[in-house]
Design a protein around this motif. Sequence first.
Motif, PDB file in Angstrom:
ATOM      1  N   TRP A 130       0.898  -1.123  -0.004  1.00 11.27           N
ATOM      2  CA  TRP A 130       0.000   0.075  -0.036  1.00 11.27           C
ATOM      3  C   TRP A 130       0.993   1.108   0.153  1.00 11.27           C
ATOM      4  CZ3 TRP A 130      -1.783  -4.398   2.705  1.00 11.27           C
ATOM      5  CH2 TRP A 130      -2.974  -4.723   2.664  1.00 11.27           C
ATOM      6  N   THR A 131       0.371   2.317  -0.791  1.00 10.67           N
ATOM      7  CA  THR A 131       1.097   3.465  -0.619  1.00 10.67           C
ATOM      8  C   THR A 131       0.412   4.577   0.215  1.00 10.67           C
ATOM      9  OG1 THR A 131      -0.544   4.565  -2.127  1.00 10.67           O
ATOM     10  CG2 THR A 131       1.475   3.290  -3.207  1.00 10.67           C
ATOM     11  N   ALA A 132       0.920   5.454   0.511  1.00 15.56           N
ATOM     12  CA  ALA A 132       0.547   6.309   1.537  1.00 15.56           C
ATOM     13  C   ALA A 132      -1.064   6.883   1.316  1.00 15.56           C
ATOM     14  CB  ALA A 132       1.393   7.872   1.984  1.00 15.56           C
ATOM     15  N   GLU A 133      -1.266   6.889  -0.104  1.00 12.09           N
ATOM     16  CA  GLU A 133      -2.539   7.449  -0.583  1.00 12.09           C
ATOM     17  C   GLU A 133      -3.556   6.151  -0.462  1.00 12.09           C
ATOM     18  OE1 GLU A 133       0.456   7.624  -2.479  1.00 12.09           O
ATOM     19  OE2 GLU A 133       0.539   9.654  -1.787  1.00 12.09           O
ATOM     20  N   GLY A 134      -3.187   4.918  -0.130  1.00 13.02           N
ATOM     21  CA  GLY A 134      -4.246   3.876  -0.176  1.00 13.02           C
ATOM     22  C   GLY A 134      -4.076   3.064  -1.354  1.00 13.02           C
ATOM     23  N   VAL A 135      -3.412   3.302  -2.489  1.00  8.43           N
ATOM     24  CA  VAL A 135      -3.295   2.557  -3.605  1.00  8.43           C
ATOM     25  C   VAL A 135      -2.609   1.303  -3.168  1.00  8.43           C
ATOM     26  CG1 VAL A 135      -2.446   2.230  -6.086  1.00  8.43           C
ATOM     27  CG2 VAL A 135      -3.226   4.536  -4.733  1.00  8.43           C
ATOM     28  N   ARG A 136      -3.234   0.155  -3.534  1.00  5.83           N
ATOM     29  CA  ARG A 136      -2.623  -0.990  -3.413  1.00  5.83           C
ATOM     30  C   ARG A 136      -2.209  -2.076  -4.556  1.00  5.83           C
ATOM     31  NH1 ARG A 136      -6.526  -5.545   0.035  1.00  5.83           N
ATOM     32  NH2 ARG A 136      -5.453  -7.338  -0.724  1.00  5.83           N
ATOM     33  N   LYS A 137      -1.295  -2.678  -4.560  1.00  5.64           N
ATOM     34  CA  LYS A 137      -0.773  -3.593  -5.381  1.00  5.64           C
ATOM     35  C   LYS A 137      -0.716  -5.052  -4.820  1.00  5.64           C
ATOM     36  CE  LYS A 137       2.952  -4.179  -8.819  1.00  5.64           C
ATOM     37  NZ  LYS A 137       4.080  -3.870  -9.409  1.00  5.64           N
ATOM     38  N   ASP A 138      -1.064  -6.077  -5.501  1.00  4.61           N
ATOM     39  CA  ASP A 138      -1.116  -7.483  -4.983  1.00  4.61           C
ATOM     40  C   ASP A 138      -0.071  -8.413  -5.978  1.00  4.61           C
ATOM     41  OD1 ASP A 138      -2.737  -7.194  -2.734  1.00  4.61           O
ATOM     42  OD2 ASP A 138      -4.322  -7.062  -3.997  1.00  4.61           O
ATOM     43  N   LYS A 139       0.373  -9.424  -5.398  1.00  5.63           N
ATOM     44  CA  LYS A 139       0.740 -10.746  -6.264  1.00  5.63           C
ATOM     45  C   LYS A 139       1.097 -11.806  -5.445  1.00  5.63           C
ATOM     46  CE  LYS A 139       5.099 -11.875  -8.661  1.00  5.63           C
ATOM     47  NZ  LYS A 139       6.387 -11.538  -9.169  1.00  5.63           N
ATOM     48  N   GLN A 140       0.413 -12.882  -5.923  1.00  8.62           N
ATOM     49  CA  GLN A 140       0.613 -14.024  -5.449  1.00  8.62           C
ATOM     50  C   GLN A 140       1.942 -14.632  -5.746  1.00  8.62           C
ATOM     51  OE1 GLN A 140      -3.224 -16.009  -4.465  1.00  8.62           O
ATOM     52  NE2 GLN A 140      -2.226 -18.136  -5.078  1.00  8.62           N
ATOM     53  N   VAL A 141       2.419 -15.635  -4.786  1.00  8.78           N
ATOM     54  CA  VAL A 141       3.529 -16.375  -4.981  1.00  8.78           C
ATOM     55  C   VAL A 141       3.498 -17.611  -4.608  1.00  8.78           C
ATOM     56  CG1 VAL A 141       5.069 -14.061  -5.593  1.00  8.78           C
ATOM     57  CG2 VAL A 141       4.949 -15.347  -3.204  1.00  8.78           C
ATOM     58  N   LEU A 142       4.335 -18.532  -5.135  1.00 10.97           N
ATOM     59  CA  LEU A 142       4.242 -19.845  -4.550  1.00 10.97           C
ATOM     60  C   LEU A 142       5.664 -20.290  -4.111  1.00 10.97           C
ATOM     61  CD1 LEU A 142       2.340 -21.643  -7.308  1.00 10.97           C
ATOM     62  CD2 LEU A 142       1.387 -21.041  -5.081  1.00 10.97           C
ATOM     63  N   LEU A 143       5.465 -20.691  -2.924  1.00  8.72           N
ATOM     64  CA  LEU A 143       6.688 -21.187  -2.251  1.00  8.72           C
ATOM     65  C   LEU A 143       7.114 -22.512  -2.393  1.00  8.72           C
ATOM     66  CD1 LEU A 143       5.830 -18.723  -0.390  1.00  8.72           C
ATOM     67  CD2 LEU A 143       7.705 -19.327   1.097  1.00  8.72           C
ATOM     68  N   ALA A 144       8.366 -23.068  -2.999  1.00  8.18           N
ATOM     69  CA  ALA A 144       8.518 -24.632  -2.960  1.00  8.18           C
ATOM     70  C   ALA A 144       8.618 -25.058  -1.345  1.00  8.18           C
ATOM     71  CB  ALA A 144      10.127 -24.475  -3.480  1.00  8.18           C
ATOM     72  N   ASP A 145       8.448 -26.325  -1.238  1.00 10.05           N
ATOM     73  CA  ASP A 145       8.533 -26.894   0.214  1.00 10.05           C
ATOM     74  C   ASP A 145       9.951 -27.287   0.470  1.00 10.05           C
ATOM     75  OD1 ASP A 145       7.470 -27.813   2.648  1.00 10.05           O
ATOM     76  OD2 ASP A 145       6.701 -29.490   1.896  1.00 10.05           O
ATOM     77  N   ARG A 146      10.833 -26.344   0.634  1.00  8.61           N
ATOM     78  CA  ARG A 146      12.146 -26.503   1.029  1.00  8.61           C
ATOM     79  C   ARG A 146      12.549 -25.606   2.044  1.00  8.61           C
ATOM     80  NH1 ARG A 146      15.195 -22.853  -1.379  1.00  8.61           N
ATOM     81  NH2 ARG A 146      14.442 -22.037  -3.559  1.00  8.61           N
ATOM     82  N   ALA A 147      13.424 -25.822   2.767  1.00  5.15           N
ATOM     83  CA  ALA A 147      14.027 -25.140   3.808  1.00  5.15           C
ATOM     84  C   ALA A 147      15.011 -23.935   2.986  1.00  5.15           C
ATOM     85  CB  ALA A 147      14.888 -25.645   4.859  1.00  5.15           C
ATOM     86  N   GLY A 148      15.295 -22.621   3.418  1.00  4.61           N
ATOM     87  CA  GLY A 148      15.919 -21.540   3.042  1.00  4.61           C
ATOM     88  C   GLY A 148      15.174 -20.695   2.423  1.00  4.61           C
ATOM     89  N   PRO A 149      15.879 -19.597   1.900  1.00  3.21           N
ATOM     90  CA  PRO A 149      15.203 -18.348   1.581  1.00  3.21           C
ATOM     91  C   PRO A 149      14.802 -18.541  -0.042  1.00  3.21           C
ATOM     92  CG  PRO A 149      17.544 -17.812   1.668  1.00  3.21           C
ATOM     93  CD  PRO A 149      17.326 -19.231   2.339  1.00  3.21           C
ATOM     94  N   GLN A 150      13.763 -17.765  -0.349  1.00  3.68           N
ATOM     95  CA  GLN A 150      13.218 -17.917  -1.740  1.00  3.68           C
ATOM     96  C   GLN A 150      12.920 -16.483  -1.876  1.00  3.68           C
ATOM     97  OE1 GLN A 150      10.416 -21.166  -2.399  1.00  3.68           O
ATOM     98  NE2 GLN A 150      11.011 -21.777  -0.391  1.00  3.68           N
ATOM     99  N   THR A 151      13.387 -16.036  -3.108  1.00  8.19           N
ATOM    100  CA  THR A 151      13.339 -14.625  -4.002  1.00  8.19           C
ATOM    101  C   THR A 151      12.235 -14.441  -4.830  1.00  8.19           C
ATOM    102  OG1 THR A 151      15.792 -14.389  -3.455  1.00  8.19           O
ATOM    103  CG2 THR A 151      14.821 -12.716  -4.807  1.00  8.19           C
TER     104      THR A 151
END
Length: 171
Positions: free
Chosen positions: A112-133
């Motif tokens: 969300w911006t200060a003006e209330g504008v919203r941006k969405d994105k759905q992401v899928l995580l792999a079922d594994r330990a560690g960071p995902q970018t």
Amino acid sequence: MALAAAAAWAAITYGPRGVDAVRDRLAKPVLTTPDGVAASSSAKGHEPELVSDGLNNRFWSPALGKGAGQWVELTYDQPIRILNVIISGGVSPEQDDYLKQGRPAAVQLSAWTAEGVRKDKQVLLADRAGPQTFVFTAGGTKRLRVTIVSGYALGKGRAPAVAEIEVFRRP
């Protein structure tokens, strides 16, 4: 004359986005620390602030028995331009320990911006330990919410755990 008018219209309409796209690609993303963190709920000892403590062996988890629809939100005093988000799901970077608790499978990133504008994105995580970018570009962001959509190994008193959320901004 019409060609000049069309070029001027295109420059005004698409110019700022084009400049931002070039600047995003040339910038070296910088890790940013949120000024505040909140969540829809938290299990005892697993508060939302743990997603930004820099340690991947401590984690936020919603209250037991809760999963889909639960969220953690990072807030910023000054607007930032997000370029990337790194999510480390689970309770540990060690695969054996990681599998002992629920983990997020799909999450929705909402900025969300200060003006209330919203941006969405759905992401899928792999079922594994560690960071995902994940690439998630959102300018003027004051709040970033990560909402659990689905998870791995939920139920039987297990809730999805999130060890770290790292947000990289354009300098």
